[in-house]
Every structure is written in C-alpha cells, then in structure tokens.
Design a protein around this motif. Structure first.
Motif, PDB file in Angstrom:
ATOM      1  N   GLU A   1      31.412  12.313 -22.248  1.00  0.00           N
ATOM      2  CA  GLU A   1      31.022  13.618 -21.925  1.00  0.00           C
ATOM      3  C   GLU A   1      29.281  13.576 -22.121  1.00  0.00           C
ATOM      4  O   GLU A   1      28.839  13.093 -22.976  1.00  0.00           O
ATOM      5  N   CYS A   2      28.571  14.762 -21.270  1.00  0.00           N
ATOM      6  CA  CYS A   2      27.206  14.757 -21.477  1.00  0.00           C
ATOM      7  C   CYS A   2      26.863  16.051 -21.974  1.00  0.00           C
ATOM      8  O   CYS A   2      27.662  17.069 -21.289  1.00  0.00           O
ATOM      9  N   ASN A   3      25.673  16.063 -22.630  1.00  0.00           N
ATOM     10  CA  ASN A   3      25.361  17.481 -23.228  1.00  0.00           C
ATOM     11  C   ASN A   3      23.855  17.390 -23.135  1.00  0.00           C
ATOM     12  O   ASN A   3      23.214  16.575 -23.032  1.00  0.00           O
ATOM     13  N   TYR A   4      23.275  18.843 -23.095  1.00  0.00           N
ATOM     14  CA  TYR A   4      21.868  18.686 -23.698  1.00  0.00           C
ATOM     15  C   TYR A   4      21.924  20.087 -24.708  1.00  0.00           C
ATOM     16  O   TYR A   4      22.854  20.938 -24.799  1.00  0.00           O
ATOM     17  N   GLN A   5      20.946  19.792 -25.731  1.00  0.00           N
ATOM     18  CA  GLN A   5      20.958  20.742 -26.753  1.00  0.00           C
ATOM     19  C   GLN A   5      19.480  21.119 -26.916  1.00  0.00           C
ATOM     20  O   GLN A   5      18.586  20.213 -26.915  1.00  0.00           O
ATOM     21  N   TYR A   6      19.280  22.582 -27.174  1.00  0.00           N
ATOM     22  CA  TYR A   6      17.668  22.828 -27.545  1.00  0.00           C
ATOM     23  C   TYR A   6      17.496  22.612 -28.700  1.00  0.00           C
ATOM     24  O   TYR A   6      18.274  22.707 -29.805  1.00  0.00           O
ATOM     25  N   PHE A   7      16.349  22.089 -29.049  1.00  0.00           N
ATOM     26  CA  PHE A   7      15.640  22.073 -30.514  1.00  0.00           C
ATOM     27  C   PHE A   7      14.114  22.654 -30.298  1.00  0.00           C
ATOM     28  O   PHE A   7      13.690  22.633 -29.251  1.00  0.00           O
ATOM     29  N   TYR A   8      13.586  23.004 -31.464  1.00  0.00           N
ATOM     30  CA  TYR A   8      12.218  23.739 -31.778  1.00  0.00           C
ATOM     31  C   TYR A   8      11.445  22.637 -32.502  1.00  0.00           C
ATOM     32  O   TYR A   8      12.283  22.160 -33.538  1.00  0.00           O
ATOM     33  N   PHE A   9      10.454  22.049 -32.055  1.00  0.00           N
ATOM     34  CA  PHE A   9       9.542  21.243 -32.710  1.00  0.00           C
ATOM     35  C   PHE A   9       8.391  21.856 -33.339  1.00  0.00           C
ATOM     36  O   PHE A   9       7.687  22.712 -32.520  1.00  0.00           O
ATOM     37  N   ILE A  10       7.924  21.489 -34.403  1.00  0.00           N
ATOM     38  CA  ILE A  10       6.634  22.202 -34.765  1.00  0.00           C
ATOM     39  C   ILE A  10       5.560  21.406 -35.220  1.00  0.00           C
ATOM     40  O   ILE A  10       5.921  20.108 -35.685  1.00  0.00           O
ATOM     41  N   GLN A  11       4.506  21.434 -35.221  1.00  0.00           N
ATOM     42  CA  GLN A  11       3.162  20.778 -35.489  1.00  0.00           C
ATOM     43  C   GLN A  11       2.614  21.770 -36.637  1.00  0.00           C
ATOM     44  O   GLN A  11       2.336  22.793 -36.339  1.00  0.00           O
ATOM     45  N   ASP A  12       2.489  21.067 -37.768  1.00  0.00           N
ATOM     46  CA  ASP A  12       1.869  21.959 -39.022  1.00  0.00           C
ATOM     47  C   ASP A  12       0.447  22.250 -38.513  1.00  0.00           C
ATOM     48  O   ASP A  12      -0.299  21.318 -38.277  1.00  0.00           O
ATOM     49  N   HIS A  13      -0.085  23.468 -39.163  1.00  0.00           N
ATOM     50  CA  HIS A  13      -1.412  23.756 -38.721  1.00  0.00           C
ATOM     51  C   HIS A  13      -2.255  23.055 -40.189  1.00  0.00           C
ATOM     52  O   HIS A  13      -1.937  23.287 -41.090  1.00  0.00           O
ATOM     53  N   GLN A  14      -3.590  22.549 -39.844  1.00  0.00           N
ATOM     54  CA  GLN A  14      -4.332  22.100 -40.836  1.00  0.00           C
ATOM     55  C   GLN A  14      -5.309  22.909 -41.314  1.00  0.00           C
ATOM     56  O   GLN A  14      -6.421  22.644 -41.953  1.00  0.00           O
ATOM     57  N   GLY A  15      -5.679  23.877 -40.460  1.00  0.00           N
ATOM     58  CA  GLY A  15      -6.878  24.750 -40.653  1.00  0.00           C
ATOM     59  C   GLY A  15      -7.938  24.503 -39.549  1.00  0.00           C
ATOM     60  O   GLY A  15      -7.972  23.495 -38.957  1.00  0.00           O
TER      61      GLY A  15
ATOM     62  N   GLY B   1      -8.210  25.425 -36.531  1.00  0.00           N
ATOM     63  CA  GLY B   1      -7.669  25.123 -35.147  1.00  0.00           C
ATOM     64  C   GLY B   1      -7.248  23.826 -34.978  1.00  0.00           C
ATOM     65  O   GLY B   1      -6.937  23.363 -33.623  1.00  0.00           O
ATOM     66  N   ARG B   2      -6.942  22.978 -36.137  1.00  0.00           N
ATOM     67  CA  ARG B   2      -6.487  21.775 -35.912  1.00  0.00           C
ATOM     68  C   ARG B   2      -5.020  21.715 -36.333  1.00  0.00           C
ATOM     69  O   ARG B   2      -4.692  22.263 -37.135  1.00  0.00           O
ATOM     70  N   TYR B   3      -4.201  20.709 -35.612  1.00  0.00           N
ATOM     71  CA  TYR B   3      -2.857  20.510 -36.200  1.00  0.00           C
ATOM     72  C   TYR B   3      -2.591  18.966 -36.455  1.00  0.00           C
ATOM     73  O   TYR B   3      -3.209  18.128 -36.183  1.00  0.00           O
ATOM     74  N   THR B   4      -1.348  18.742 -37.244  1.00  0.00           N
ATOM     75  CA  THR B   4      -0.944  17.439 -37.447  1.00  0.00           C
ATOM     76  C   THR B   4      -0.762  16.549 -36.263  1.00  0.00           C
ATOM     77  O   THR B   4      -0.267  17.111 -35.107  1.00  0.00           O
ATOM     78  N   GLU B   5      -0.942  15.399 -36.254  1.00  0.00           N
ATOM     79  CA  GLU B   5      -0.628  14.539 -35.280  1.00  0.00           C
ATOM     80  C   GLU B   5       1.015  14.510 -34.791  1.00  0.00           C
ATOM     81  O   GLU B   5       1.447  14.570 -33.711  1.00  0.00           O
ATOM     82  N   GLY B   6       1.514  14.386 -35.840  1.00  0.00           N
ATOM     83  CA  GLY B   6       3.261  14.179 -35.773  1.00  0.00           C
ATOM     84  C   GLY B   6       3.940  15.720 -35.647  1.00  0.00           C
ATOM     85  O   GLY B   6       3.233  16.586 -35.995  1.00  0.00           O
ATOM     86  N   ILE B   7       5.129  15.392 -35.097  1.00  0.00           N
ATOM     87  CA  ILE B   7       5.980  16.853 -35.067  1.00  0.00           C
ATOM     88  C   ILE B   7       7.194  16.759 -35.708  1.00  0.00           C
ATOM     89  O   ILE B   7       7.439  15.505 -36.447  1.00  0.00           O
ATOM     90  N   ARG B   8       7.845  17.790 -36.209  1.00  0.00           N
ATOM     91  CA  ARG B   8       9.124  17.674 -36.861  1.00  0.00           C
ATOM     92  C   ARG B   8      10.021  18.809 -36.280  1.00  0.00           C
ATOM     93  O   ARG B   8       9.462  19.661 -35.544  1.00  0.00           O
ATOM     94  N   ARG B   9      11.463  18.719 -36.387  1.00  0.00           N
ATOM     95  CA  ARG B   9      12.191  19.652 -36.018  1.00  0.00           C
ATOM     96  C   ARG B   9      12.320  20.693 -36.983  1.00  0.00           C
ATOM     97  O   ARG B   9      12.329  20.632 -37.962  1.00  0.00           O
ATOM     98  N   HIS B  10      12.145  21.833 -36.066  1.00  0.00           N
ATOM     99  CA  HIS B  10      11.820  22.965 -37.062  1.00  0.00           C
ATOM    100  C   HIS B  10      13.198  23.839 -36.867  1.00  0.00           C
ATOM    101  O   HIS B  10      13.619  24.298 -37.919  1.00  0.00           O
ATOM    102  N   ALA B  11      13.982  23.884 -35.692  1.00  0.00           N
ATOM    103  CA  ALA B  11      15.229  24.488 -35.704  1.00  0.00           C
ATOM    104  C   ALA B  11      16.058  23.878 -34.538  1.00  0.00           C
ATOM    105  O   ALA B  11      15.614  23.242 -33.531  1.00  0.00           O
ATOM    106  N   SER B  12      17.459  24.334 -34.572  1.00  0.00           N
ATOM    107  CA  SER B  12      18.359  23.717 -33.607  1.00  0.00           C
ATOM    108  C   SER B  12      18.910  24.899 -32.681  1.00  0.00           C
ATOM    109  O   SER B  12      19.138  26.086 -33.230  1.00  0.00           O
TER     110      SER B  12
END
Length: 188
Positions: A149-163, A165-176
């Motif tokens: 079976e095939c599926n798609y799932q929504y995820f939210y990804f966030i880049q943390d704010h560094q101050g 107006g800059r953000y981290t290079e990487g992202i992390r899963r924030h919510a599913s």
C-alpha cells in the motif's frame, strides 16, 4: 441512505462507503446485530439511530469483493497534494530529516519523496512573549508500506530562529499530521 452500498453508483460519500463495506467484510460468517447512529463532526445522536440484523453466513465472499471495489475506487479518487514551493535542496533535507526521525522511533519503512505543500515559510512565535521561535513549512511525505500500500503523511518542519533574522541551517520535525492512503500508480 444505503446502510450497506451495493455498488459504486451508491449515492453516498465514497470514503463512508469504503469504510462500511470494509467493516462488513471483516465480520465473521454468522448473524450480527448492527446498531447505526448518526454522527456529524464528532457529535453523536441517538435520535437518529437504528438496529438491524445482518446475516453474513453466505455472503462474505461478495462482501470482501465489494469492499475491495470501494477501496480501489477511493484510492483512485485521491491525488497527491500540490507542490506549494519548489526547493529541491529543502525537499532532500526534509526527506533525510523525516527518515532519521522514523529510524529513531523504529519505523520499518522509509519515506521515498517529499512534496513541500507550503507556499512560503511561516513564522512561529512564542504565544506568551511574541518572540520568534523559528519558521516552519509543511510537507507531504510519500511512503510505500511492506504490504504494497502507498500513503502520504503530512509533517511540519521547523528551522530554529537564531536572532537577527537568521535561522539554523538544519531543520527538525516539529509535528505530524494525518496519513492518507493513495493508489500506488499515482506515486511517481
């Protein structure tokens, strides 16, 4: 309203028809007493309800075939979400991030593709202070299960704010978000 739809021409929601036929197909081959109650947006009503007897002693093969027909029609009616933003580097980063997240939680299957559904980054702020926490995007990640079976799932990804107006290079899963089954022929 057909309690148990006979065919695809049934005048009812395709998802509801697929759910009902799947439920009936899973019953044992014997008599069953079925209670039906109207529910709308999580609110149940005993005023619109009924009870009936269903004899499944000789019809389970037909019920399984009917359930498969409705499920195939439901999957065929669904499309992959539309792309909101083109960013191949971010797509790759999302795919790597979600698969690392899943591996850490013991998921047996990896996602094969990510579709960014947000048209732009959304600023995330602290509700109490109003301070910027980061920025977030939504993506639909595509998965083929071992069952085929095939599926798609929504995820939210966030880049943390560094101050500043800059953000981290990487992202992390924030919510599913929710997962939706789809016809594997629509997954490219």
């Amino acid at each position: 309203f057909q309690v148990y739809p006979q065919g695809l021409e049934a005048e009812m929601n395709l998802r509801t028809a697929a759910d009902i036929t799947k439920g009936v197909a899973a019953l044992e081959a014997t008599d069953h007493t079925i209670k039906v109650r109207f529910e709308f947006r999580g609110r149940q009503s005993d005023k619109v309800a009924g009870i009936f007897s269903l004899d499944c002693s000789e019809t389970q093969d037909k019920a399984k075939a009917r359930a498969a027909t409705f499920q195939a029609a439901l999957l065929a009616s669904r499309d992959l979400p539309s792309e909101g933003m083109k960013n191949p580097a971010l797509n790759a980063q999302i795919l790597t991030t979600i698969n690392q997240y899943g591996k850490g939680r013991g998921w047996e299957t990896a996602f094969s593709k990510a579709i960014i559904t947000s048209s732009a980054w959304q600023t995330v702020t602290d509700k109490a202070t109003g301070a910027i926490i980061g920025r977030m995007v939504e993506a639909a990640c595509i998965l083929k299960l071992p069952s085929g079976e095939c599926n798609y799932q929504y995820f939210y990804f966030i880049q943390d704010h560094q101050g500043g107006g800059r953000y981290t290079e990487g992202i992390r899963r924030h919510a599913s978000g929710y997962r939706t089954a789809i016809d594997c022929n629509k997954v490219r």
